[in-house]
Design a protein around this motif. Structure first.
Motif, PDB file in Angstrom:
ATOM      1  N   VAL A  51       0.955  -1.179   0.116  1.00  7.50           N
ATOM      2  CA  VAL A  51       0.012   0.067  -0.046  1.00  7.50           C
ATOM      3  C   VAL A  51       0.964   1.325   0.125  1.00  7.50           C
ATOM      4  N   ALA A  52       2.017   1.115   0.692  1.00  8.85           N
ATOM      5  CA  ALA A  52       2.943   2.434   0.834  1.00  8.85           C
ATOM      6  C   ALA A  52       3.615   2.646  -0.653  1.00  8.85           C
ATOM      7  N   HIS A  53       3.794   1.636  -1.196  1.00 13.46           N
ATOM      8  CA  HIS A  53       4.275   1.813  -2.580  1.00 13.46           C
ATOM      9  C   HIS A  53       3.381   2.701  -3.569  1.00 13.46           C
ATOM     10  N   GLN A  54       2.163   2.291  -3.404  1.00 12.24           N
ATOM     11  CA  GLN A  54       1.081   2.774  -4.378  1.00 12.24           C
ATOM     12  C   GLN A  54       0.981   4.359  -3.988  1.00 12.24           C
ATOM     13  N   ILE A  55       1.002   4.604  -2.861  1.00  9.02           N
ATOM     14  CA  ILE A  55       0.939   6.113  -2.327  1.00  9.02           C
ATOM     15  C   ILE A  55       2.334   6.687  -2.946  1.00  9.02           C
ATOM     16  N   ALA A  56       3.486   6.071  -2.632  1.00 11.12           N
ATOM     17  CA  ALA A  56       4.739   6.522  -2.768  1.00 11.12           C
ATOM     18  C   ALA A  56       4.662   6.880  -4.396  1.00 11.12           C
ATOM     19  N   HIS A  57       4.049   5.895  -5.237  1.00 13.47           N
ATOM     20  CA  HIS A  57       3.901   6.271  -6.658  1.00 13.47           C
ATOM     21  C   HIS A  57       3.269   7.281  -7.220  1.00 13.47           C
ATOM     22  N   LEU A  58       2.325   7.412  -6.406  1.00 17.37           N
ATOM     23  CA  LEU A  58       1.299   8.564  -6.703  1.00 17.37           C
ATOM     24  C   LEU A  58       2.169   9.850  -6.455  1.00 17.37           C
ATOM     25  N   ALA A  59       2.460  10.031  -5.247  1.00 15.37           N
ATOM     26  CA  ALA A  59       3.476  11.151  -4.757  1.00 15.37           C
ATOM     27  C   ALA A  59       4.603  11.535  -5.766  1.00 15.37           C
ATOM     28  N   TRP A  60       5.326  10.442  -6.278  1.00 16.98           N
ATOM     29  CA  TRP A  60       6.323  10.571  -7.161  1.00 16.98           C
ATOM     30  C   TRP A  60       5.778  11.096  -8.428  1.00 16.98           C
ATOM     31  N   THR A  61       4.696  10.553  -8.954  1.00 12.32           N
ATOM     32  CA  THR A  61       4.244  11.120 -10.390  1.00 12.32           C
ATOM     33  C   THR A  61       3.400  12.568 -10.100  1.00 12.32           C
ATOM     34  N   ASP A  62       3.036  12.951  -8.933  1.00  8.61           N
ATOM     35  CA  ASP A  62       2.733  14.199  -8.855  1.00  8.61           C
ATOM     36  C   ASP A  62       3.683  15.070  -8.754  1.00  8.61           C
ATOM     37  N   HIS A  63       4.904  14.713  -8.295  1.00  8.69           N
ATOM     38  CA  HIS A  63       6.209  15.348  -8.008  1.00  8.69           C
ATOM     39  C   HIS A  63       6.778  15.799  -9.432  1.00  8.69           C
ATOM     40  N   VAL A  64       6.823  14.553 -10.423  1.00  6.34           N
ATOM     41  CA  VAL A  64       7.494  14.961 -11.881  1.00  6.34           C
ATOM     42  C   VAL A  64       6.205  15.541 -12.545  1.00  6.34           C
ATOM     43  N   ALA A  65       5.128  15.420 -12.365  1.00  4.88           N
ATOM     44  CA  ALA A  65       4.196  16.259 -13.064  1.00  4.88           C
ATOM     45  C   ALA A  65       4.032  17.697 -12.725  1.00  4.88           C
ATOM     46  N   LEU A  66       4.601  18.071 -11.356  1.00  3.68           N
ATOM     47  CA  LEU A  66       4.666  19.492 -10.923  1.00  3.68           C
ATOM     48  C   LEU A  66       5.906  20.159 -11.647  1.00  3.68           C
ATOM     49  N   GLU A 102      10.140   3.830  -5.138  1.00  4.80           N
ATOM     50  CA  GLU A 102      11.057   3.368  -3.890  1.00  4.80           C
ATOM     51  C   GLU A 102      11.809   4.796  -3.407  1.00  4.80           C
ATOM     52  N   GLN A 103      12.059   5.743  -4.417  1.00  3.38           N
ATOM     53  CA  GLN A 103      12.603   7.248  -3.699  1.00  3.38           C
ATOM     54  C   GLN A 103      11.545   7.773  -2.710  1.00  3.38           C
ATOM     55  N   PHE A 104      10.358   7.571  -3.175  1.00  2.00           N
ATOM     56  CA  PHE A 104       9.284   8.359  -2.350  1.00  2.00           C
ATOM     57  C   PHE A 104       8.708   7.696  -1.228  1.00  2.00           C
ATOM     58  N   LEU A 105       9.308   6.384  -0.909  1.00  2.00           N
ATOM     59  CA  LEU A 105       8.803   5.514   0.148  1.00  2.00           C
ATOM     60  C   LEU A 105       9.420   6.540   1.455  1.00  2.00           C
ATOM     61  N   ALA A 106       8.536   6.252   2.668  1.00  2.00           N
ATOM     62  CA  ALA A 106       8.910   6.889   3.842  1.00  2.00           C
ATOM     63  C   ALA A 106       7.937   6.446   5.022  1.00  2.00           C
ATOM     64  N   PRO A 107       8.168   6.436   6.254  1.00  2.00           N
ATOM     65  CA  PRO A 107       7.340   6.103   7.198  1.00  2.00           C
ATOM     66  C   PRO A 107       5.748   6.770   7.016  1.00  2.00           C
ATOM     67  N   PRO A 108       4.738   5.987   7.258  1.00  2.00           N
ATOM     68  CA  PRO A 108       3.627   6.216   6.836  1.00  2.00           C
ATOM     69  C   PRO A 108       3.164   7.917   7.009  1.00  2.00           C
ATOM     70  N   PRO A 109       3.383   8.448   8.437  1.00  2.00           N
ATOM     71  CA  PRO A 109       3.190   9.835   8.501  1.00  2.00           C
ATOM     72  C   PRO A 109       3.687  10.578   7.557  1.00  2.00           C
ATOM     73  N   GLU A 110       5.024  10.521   7.293  1.00  2.00           N
ATOM     74  CA  GLU A 110       5.920  11.322   6.391  1.00  2.00           C
ATOM     75  C   GLU A 110       5.501  10.897   5.002  1.00  2.00           C
ATOM     76  N   LEU A 111       4.909   9.979   4.684  1.00  2.00           N
ATOM     77  CA  LEU A 111       4.491   9.638   3.057  1.00  2.00           C
ATOM     78  C   LEU A 111       3.252  10.398   2.794  1.00  2.00           C
ATOM     79  N   LEU A 112       2.522  10.272   3.884  1.00  2.00           N
ATOM     80  CA  LEU A 112       1.076  10.757   3.617  1.00  2.00           C
ATOM     81  C   LEU A 112       1.219  12.431   3.467  1.00  2.00           C
ATOM     82  N   ALA A 113       2.061  13.059   4.421  1.00  2.00           N
ATOM     83  CA  ALA A 113       2.203  14.353   4.366  1.00  2.00           C
ATOM     84  C   ALA A 113       2.772  14.830   2.938  1.00  2.00           C
ATOM     85  N   ARG A 114       3.675  14.013   2.478  1.00  2.00           N
ATOM     86  CA  ARG A 114       4.385  14.361   1.371  1.00  2.00           C
ATOM     87  C   ARG A 114       3.390  14.359   0.006  1.00  2.00           C
TER      88      ARG A 114
END
Length: 270
Positions: free
Chosen positions: A41-56, A84-96
Motif C-alpha cells: 500500500v505504501a508503494h502505491q501512495i509513494a508512486h502517486l506522490a512521485w508521479t505528482d512530483h514529476v508532473a509538478l 522506492e525513492q518516495f517511500l517513507a514512514p506512513p505519516p511522512e509519506l502521507l504528508a508528502r
C-alpha cells in the motif's frame, strides 16, 4: 470541453477518497501487499506522490523534468525507482503526498491556456495532465481498495477516465505492435448517475457497451474483460477490449481472468 477548474476539483475529490482509505491504517496496513507484485500500500501512495512530483516539474520547470529522464540509472525501472525513492514512514509519506498533490493542483491551474507540458514520450495540456492524474489516482486507489477488501462507490468522476480510455484506443493497438485501426468505434456506457455517456458515430458498426465502471477497470487494466459486463460488437471493438490501455508506456500484463479484486493479479503498475 471540460473546464480545468472542474477537473482539478474532481482530482482533489478522488485524492481525498483514497486519502480517507489509507490515513487510518496502522503501519502493518501500509505494508500489506497489493495486486502489483512487490508493491505494498505504501508503494502505491509513494508512486502517486512521485508521479505528482514529476508532473509538478513538468508544469513548472521543464529542464528539471527532462533531467529526471536523462539521469535515470535504468529508464525501464523509472516507475519502480520513483516509488522506492518516495517511500517513507506512513505519516511522512502521507504528508508528502498531500503537499505534492496540492502543489500540483495550484501549478496546473496556473498553466496558460494552450501551453503543452512535457511528459514521457509526449506533450500534454494542463487539462490532459489533470485527467491523467485522475485516472492514475483512481486506478491505484482501486489497488488499495482491493487490498483492503473495500468496495468504493462509483462516481461520475469516472467520465474523465472513460474519456481517456476512448481517446487512447490507438495507443492500445500501437503499444501491442498492432496496426492502429481507422474504422470508428461507438462507445456507450451506463454512468453511475444513470445517464448514458457516448463517444463515436452513432451509426458505427463497431461498438462497445456496458457499465462505465467496468470500462474504466478494463482500460486501466484492473480487471480482465472476462470478468466485466462489457459487450463488444465488431472485430475492431472486440480486439480493442483485449489490449485497451489508457496509461502511457509499454503494454501492461493486466489481470488474469477470474483474478477479480484479489491480490493475485498480474502486473498493474501503470
Amino acid at each position: 470541453m471540460v473546464d480545468l477548474s472542474d477537473l482539478l476539483a474532481d482530482l482533489a475529490d478522488e485524492s481525498a477518497q483514497l486519502d480517507a482509505l489509507v490515513s487510518p491504517l496502522p503501519p502493518a496496513g501500509w505494508a500489506r501487499p497489493t495486486p502489483a507484485p512487490g508493491w505494498s500500500v505504501a508503494h502505491q501512495i509513494a508512486h502517486l506522490a512521485w508521479t505528482d512530483h514529476v508532473a509538478l516539474l513538468a508544469a513548472t520547470d521543464a529542464a528539471a523534468f527532462y533531467e529526471t529522464v536523462t539521469t535515470a540509472p535504468d529508464p525501464a525501472r523509472l516507475v519502480d525507482d520513483g516509488a522506492e525513492q518516495f517511500l517513507a514512514p506512513p505519516p511522512e509519506l502521507l504528508a508528502r503526498w498531500r503537499a505534492g498533490r496540492a502543489a500540483l493542483g495550484d501549478a496546473l491551474a496556473a498553466v496558460p491556456a494552450g501551453e503543452k507540458l512535457p511528459w514521457y514520450g509526449t506533450r500534454m495540456s494542463a487539462t490532459s495532465m489533470a485527467t491523467a492524474r485522475i485516472m492514475e489516482t483512481w486506478a491505484h486507489g482501486e489497488d488499495v481498495a482491493d487490498t483492503l477488501g473495500v468496495v468504493r462507490p462509483a462516481t461520475d468522476r469516472l467520465r474523465h477516465i472513460a474519456h481517456l480510455g476512448v481517446r487512447t484506443l490507438g495507443h492500445g493497438f500501437a503499444a501491442h505492435g498492432r496496426e492502429v485501426p481507422t474504422v470508428p468505434v461507438r462507445v456507450e456506457l451506463a454512468a453511475p448517475s444513470g445517464d448514458t455517456w457516448s463517444w463515436g458515430p452513432a451509426d458505427a458498426a463497431d461498438r462497445v457497451t456496458g457499465p462505465a465502471q467496468d470500462f474504466c477497470l478494463l482500460v486501466t487494466q484492473r480487471r480482465h474483460r472476462a470478468d466485466l459486463a462489457l459487450v463488444a460488437t465488431g472485430p475492431v471493438a472486440d480486439e480493442w477490449l483485449d489490449i485497451a490501455q489508457a496509461f502511457a508506456g509499454p503494454p501492461g500484463a493486466g489481470r488474469e481472468a477470474g483474478a477479480g479484486a484479489t491480490v493475485a493479479g498480474s502486473e498493474v503498475r501503470a
